[in-house]
Structure formats: C-alpha cells, structure tokens
Design an enzyme around this catalytic site. Structure first.
Site, mmCIF file in Angstrom:
data_model
loop_
_atom_site.group_PDB
_atom_site.id
_atom_site.type_symbol
_atom_site.label_atom_id
_atom_site.label_comp_id
_atom_site.label_asym_id
_atom_site.label_seq_id
_atom_site.Cartn_x
_atom_site.Cartn_y
_atom_site.Cartn_z
ATOM 1 N NE ARG A 51 -0.590 1.853 3.558
ATOM 2 C CZ ARG A 51 0.540 2.548 3.673
ATOM 3 N NH1 ARG A 51 1.708 1.959 3.905
ATOM 4 N NH2 ARG A 51 0.531 3.867 3.561
ATOM 5 N N GLY A 52 0.198 2.404 -0.141
ATOM 6 C CA GLY A 52 0.939 3.648 -0.311
ATOM 7 C C GLY A 52 1.032 3.900 -1.809
ATOM 8 C CB ALA A 53 0.242 6.879 -3.843
ATOM 9 C CG ASN B 201 -2.605 11.594 2.183
ATOM 10 O OD1 ASN B 201 -2.048 10.676 1.571
ATOM 11 N ND2 ASN B 201 -2.324 11.853 3.440
ATOM 12 C CE LYS B 202 -5.556 5.747 3.933
ATOM 13 N NZ LYS B 202 -6.542 4.906 3.182
ATOM 14 N NE ARG C 121 -6.326 0.868 -2.001
ATOM 15 C CZ ARG C 121 -5.665 1.464 -1.004
ATOM 16 N NH1 ARG C 121 -4.375 1.270 -0.850
ATOM 17 N NH2 ARG C 121 -6.285 2.275 -0.170
ATOM 18 C CD GLN D 96 -3.782 3.016 6.521
ATOM 19 O OE1 GLN D 96 -4.407 3.442 7.489
ATOM 20 N NE2 GLN D 96 -4.374 2.721 5.384
ATOM 21 C CG ASP E 247 -3.059 8.061 -2.129
ATOM 22 O OD1 ASP E 247 -2.784 8.495 -1.001
ATOM 23 O OD2 ASP E 247 -2.975 6.855 -2.433
#
Ligand code: MRU
Length: 341
Positions: A51-53, A252-253, A94, A201, A242
């Site tokens: 995970r993570g862009a 973003n998150k 995603r 996260q 992202d």
C-alpha cells in the site's frame, strides 16, 4: 539508509515472483509473501498487503512483468491483448492513487512500442523498466526529503497522518522522508503520529518506521490533533498524497483534510510531499478524484477483538479525502517546493 535496497518490494531470487512484506501484519509480524499469479497480485493491492501510492505503482509494474513471464502467448498480438487485460485487472484493484494506473500505462506503452521485438526481449525490457521505476522512486524520495528537510528546524515538533514512509514508497518516503532525513542528520525533532482510523496506518506502520529509525515519536488518536496543535507542540505538518489535481487540491488518506483545516486554524504550515508523477493532468480539481469506498467492517471489526458496534448499524467508509489547495502551504516534489499559500 541510503545504501540499502528497499525491502518492501523486490523480485524473488529466481526473478519469477514479486516479494513483498505483508503490511497488514506489521508491526507484530514481518512476513514476506511471494506472489506470481494475477489473482493474488490483485488481492495484495486491494487488501493493502502492499500500500501507499508510489509503492502500489512500483508493485504493479513488477506484477505486470511477472504476469508477462507466465503468459501463454507465442505471438505479439496475443501477448499484447492478454497483457492489456491483466493490466486493467491490476488497475481495478484500487481507484484513488494515480500511481497505480500511471505505472501500468508506462509498462503497457513500452510493450506497445516494441511490436517489432521478439517476446523474450519485450519481457526483459519490462523487467528492466519495473526496476527503473523503483530506482526513480528512490531518487525522488531522497530529493523530496532534502527539500522538506530545509523546512525543519532543530527542536521542531512535526505531525504526520497515515503512512508515507519507506513502506509506502521505496526509501525515506515522501511525507515521512524529511523527518527521517532530519533524524539521520542529527536534527533534534519530535514526531506526532495520528493513528489514522480505521486501518491504523499511522499506529501500525508510521510509528513502527519512526521508532525503528530512532526518531522520537508520540502516537495520538486522530481526534487529538487539535489539542496537540493548541498546546504548541506542532511546528509543521508533513503528509503524503495519492493524487494531485491541476488546481493544487490533493487526495490523501481519510482525515488528512481535517488535519489541514486544523493546521490553518492554528497557523501551522501544512506540507504535502509527493513525486511529480502524482500530479494528474486529467483532474482539474479535487472533485474529479474518485474516492475509494471500503468494507464497513474495517470500521467495526478489523482491529478489535469483538465488533464494536451493532451489526445492523450501517457504516460509511471513504478511504481518502481531498484537501483543498487553499489549506496547503506548499506541495513538495522532487523538483522543489511549490508554494501555494
Ligand atoms: O490506503 P493507503 O494506506 O494506501 O493510503 C496511503 C496514503 O494515503 C498515503 O499517505 C499516500 O499514499 C502517500 S504514500 C507516500
């Protein structure tokens, strides 16, 4: 750190599988997964094992290469058609991080431009391209970290949300990069880490990466952000991203935009760190960014011994939000600091 190879994503020793750390198990367990079939590669992205862009972009590039190795095709047209299907399948895992589709498009462009070459050469070129994408990310993270570092002073308190560290990228990270680099250079700072509900996260990954690197850090619940800012503990906020729209809005998150609103209220600079590849020329504003909706059980059950809410109560679980450009002090990319406000 700069001389190490990233351990979060790599090819297996025989080169036929992608090896990742299963991030869903951290920090309790460091388990490496060797993945090669399309369904498990897709699942790893969807379930946030990787995970993570930037990391999912790098992973997808290696994944497409590994799929290409196993593809049952003897002629270029069959190879191209099948690979397009597999690329679309990975891309569907995603929706929000632009890096996923961008890196898959880059890999497919290479294949499309190679119609005159034997399939074995195309496969080799795909492996080299995936590795190049990862190396570029290492270089970009270092550059972003250096620019971000110039905004940190000795004795600062900094706050971060979600995880934008080495696990989410290749090395150093984006949002976490300036903090890790500052620590390496002997700058004294204290990092406040939002736990980042619902998938934690911040608690599971960022506090793990910071404490492993020896950075002084304190974990807070997301709803404690205002009080630590009010108490004067925070001099700057650094987060990852992202997708960036052309007007400077950033996705973003979930929870990031709330942090930005609070930072503005308390007069604290809010920095978004990302490689320039995160800018999406197809999004005019943040309203054009698709926000991922995830399983409601992530809110009610995933990290609890027993469900914390009645079964019948519905949940709304958007995984990202958009921070308006008016709240962002600067967007830091590998090319420099872009001041917005
Ligand atoms: O759902 P996740 O964990 O993939 O979300 C990640 C984030 O929001 C990160 O902050 C972002 O991808 C930047 S990572 C350098």
């Amino acid at each position: 750190m700069a001389n190490n190879k990233p351990e979060n994503i790599r090819l297996s020793d025989d080169g036929t599988a992608v090896v990742i750390i299963d991030q869903t198990l951290l920090p309790k367990e460091t388990k490496f997964l060797e993945l090669s079939n399309p369904a498990e590669l897709h699942e790893a992205i969807k379930m946030l094992r990787v995970r993570g862009a930037p990391a999912i972009g790098i992973f997808a590039a290696y994944a497409l290469y590994v799929i290409a190795l196993n593809l049952d095709a003897n002629d270029y047209n069959t190879f191209l058609t099948e690979l397009r299907k597999q690329s679309d399948y990975l891309d569907s895992a995603r929706p929000t991080a632009v890096n996923l589709s961008k890196q898959l498009q880059r890999m497919m462009k290479l294949v499309e431009d190679s119609s005159q070459l034997p399939l074995s050469h195309i496969r080799d070129a795909m492996g080299a391209e995936a590795s190049k994408i990862q190396q570029e990310d290492i270089d970009m993270c270092l550059s972003i970290s250096e620019y971000g570092l110039s905004l940190i002073e000795n004795g600062n308190g900094v706050l971060t949300h979600c995880n934008a560290g080495p696990l989410a990228t290749s090395m150093y990270g984006t949002g976490l990069g300036p903090i890790l680099l500052a620590n390496e250079r002997g700058i004294n700072l204290h990092a406040y880490v939002c736990e980042t509900r619902p998938l934690l996260q911040g608690a599971r990954l960022t506090s793990y990466e910071l404490s492993r690197a020896g950075v002084a850090c304190t974990l807070i619940c997301d709803n404690m952000t205002s009080i630590v800012m009010k108490e004067g503990k925070i001099d700057a906020v650094f987060v990852g991203c992202d997708r960036v729209a052309l007007n400077g809005d950033t996705a973003n998150k979930i929870g990031t935009s709330g942090v930005a609103i609070l930072a503005k209220y308390y007069g604290i600079p809010f920095y978004v760190c990302c490689p320039s590849s995160t800018i999406d020329p197809n999004c005019e504003t943040g309203a054009d960014i698709t926000i991922e909706l995830r399983d409601p059980n992530e809110i009610k059950e995933l990290y609890f011994k027993d469900p914390i809410a009645p079964d019948e109560v519905p949940c709304y679980n958007p995984s990202f939000d958009v921070t308006d450009h008016s709240l962002i002090t600067a967007i830091i990319t590998e090319t420099g600091i872009n001041w917005l406000n």
